[in-house]
Scaffold this motif. Structure first.
Motif, short mmCIF file in Angstrom:
data_model
loop_
_atom_site.label_atom_id
_atom_site.label_comp_id
_atom_site.label_asym_id
_atom_site.label_seq_id
_atom_site.Cartn_x
_atom_site.Cartn_y
_atom_site.Cartn_z
N UNK A 229 0.85 -1.19 0.00
CA UNK A 229 0.00 0.00 0.00
C UNK A 229 0.89 1.24 0.00
N UNK A 230 0.41 2.28 -0.69
CA UNK A 230 1.20 3.48 -0.88
C UNK A 230 0.39 4.69 -0.45
N UNK A 231 0.99 5.50 0.43
CA UNK A 231 0.38 6.75 0.90
C UNK A 231 -1.05 6.54 1.40
N UNK A 232 -1.19 5.48 2.21
CA UNK A 232 -2.52 5.22 2.80
C UNK A 232 -2.75 6.20 3.95
N UNK A 233 -3.95 6.78 3.98
CA UNK A 233 -4.24 7.81 4.97
C UNK A 233 -4.89 7.21 6.21
N UNK A 234 -4.35 7.55 7.37
CA UNK A 234 -4.93 7.20 8.66
C UNK A 234 -5.17 8.48 9.44
N UNK A 235 -6.27 8.56 10.16
CA UNK A 235 -6.55 9.74 10.97
C UNK A 235 -7.09 9.33 12.32
N UNK A 236 -6.88 10.19 13.29
CA UNK A 236 -7.40 9.93 14.63
C UNK A 236 -7.76 11.25 15.31
N UNK A 237 -8.68 11.13 16.26
CA UNK A 237 -9.09 12.28 17.06
C UNK A 237 -8.57 12.06 18.47
N UNK A 238 -7.77 12.97 18.98
CA UNK A 238 -7.19 12.84 20.31
C UNK A 238 -8.22 13.19 21.39
#
Length: 274
Positions: A229-238
């Motif tokens: 996988x290339x430049x897969x985006x992950x996000x989280x809210x602290x």
């Protein structure tokens, strides 16, 4: 590997006998046969020092000598750590000494009085074996040096690769086949604020709060399918409501038998800075 006739004739030979007629006979015989590297001594106590200095390809060694007999000379030659092969043909008129000499490390024997055809044949055969042994030893040394050089090159290449990935990313990571991180280069723990046991963000089997579940499930599916996988985006809210975004790239790793052994890749935080 082969030994040419000139190599045999140019081999270094030491004659050791306390009887001058025997030394002269062997020197003449070897000279007439075309051998060019022949030396001699009538002092058995000089042999070990001479061999350490010259590393003879063959030593023709009389067994019965005053001061230091042939058996004692062979014991002394064994202490030469630079040469684990004892290149000795013993010269003896005592049939009972032949077996003892072979047990002491001699490679062959020549009976007295000399049969000149036998002497030339045994010397030729012994030198051929000796030079083949030296070729093998030299080949092994070259092979070992090549392995050391290739290992150093691989380590240098790995260091350059890690340096480049660290410059281009916030962290470099590797996982084993179970998904556990085995190598992490960069401030991943500080960056994520969690202890990461799998790339998908799981710890001790329980999801870590704050991650986008849809993104995590999609990434987990790629990993389960062993897909790159290339430049897969992950996000989280602290916990304080702030948001973080990350971009990760990875590829599966396989060993020489094509068995899956884990993932490796790079990651970078892409959260916009205020």
């Amino acid at each position: 590997m082969t030994v040419n006739a000139p190599d045999i004739l140019n081999a270094s030979i030491l004659i050791v006998d306390d009887q001058e007629p025997n030394v002269s006979l062997l020197e003449q015989l070897l000279s007439e046969a075309g051998y060019t590297g022949v030396a001699s001594t009538m002092n058995s106590q000089e042999v070990c020092a001479l061999h350490r200095k010259n590393r003879y390809d063959l030593i023709l060694l009389d067994l019965q000598m005053p001061g230091m007999d042939g058996f004692q000379v062979m014991e002394g030659l064994k202490t030469n750590e630079a040469d684990r092969y004892l290149p000795v043909i013993v010269l003896t008129a005592q049939p009972g000494h032949k077996l003892r000499a072979l047990q002491a490390g001699a490679k062959d024997f020549i009976s007295k009085p000399f049969d000149l055809v036998e002497v030339k044949t045994r010397i030729h055969n012994m030198l051929e074996v000796r030079l083949l042994y030296k070729q093998l030893e030299s080949y092994n040394q070259v092979l070992e040096q090549t392995v050391r050089e290739r290992t150093a090159e691989l380590r240098e290449s790995e260091a350059r690769y890690r340096s480049l990935t660290e410059l281009a990313s916030d962290w470099y990571w590797e996982q084993d086949e179970r998904g556990t991180f085995t190598k992490v280069s960069g401030p991943v723990l500080e960056m994520l604020g969690i202890r990461v046991d799998t790339l998908a963000g799981e710890h001790s089997g329980a999801p870590v709060a704050g991650w986008n579940e849809a993104e995590r499930e999609e990434l987990q599916a790629k990993i389960a399918a062993r897909q790159p996988f290339l430049d897969f985006t992950l996000s989280r809210v602290n916990g304080d409501g702030s948001q973080q975004k990350f971009r990760v790239s990875g590829e599966p790793m396989f060993n020489q038998t094509s068995r899956f052994i884990g993932y490796r890749g790079i990651g970078v935080e892409t959260t916009a800075k205020n």
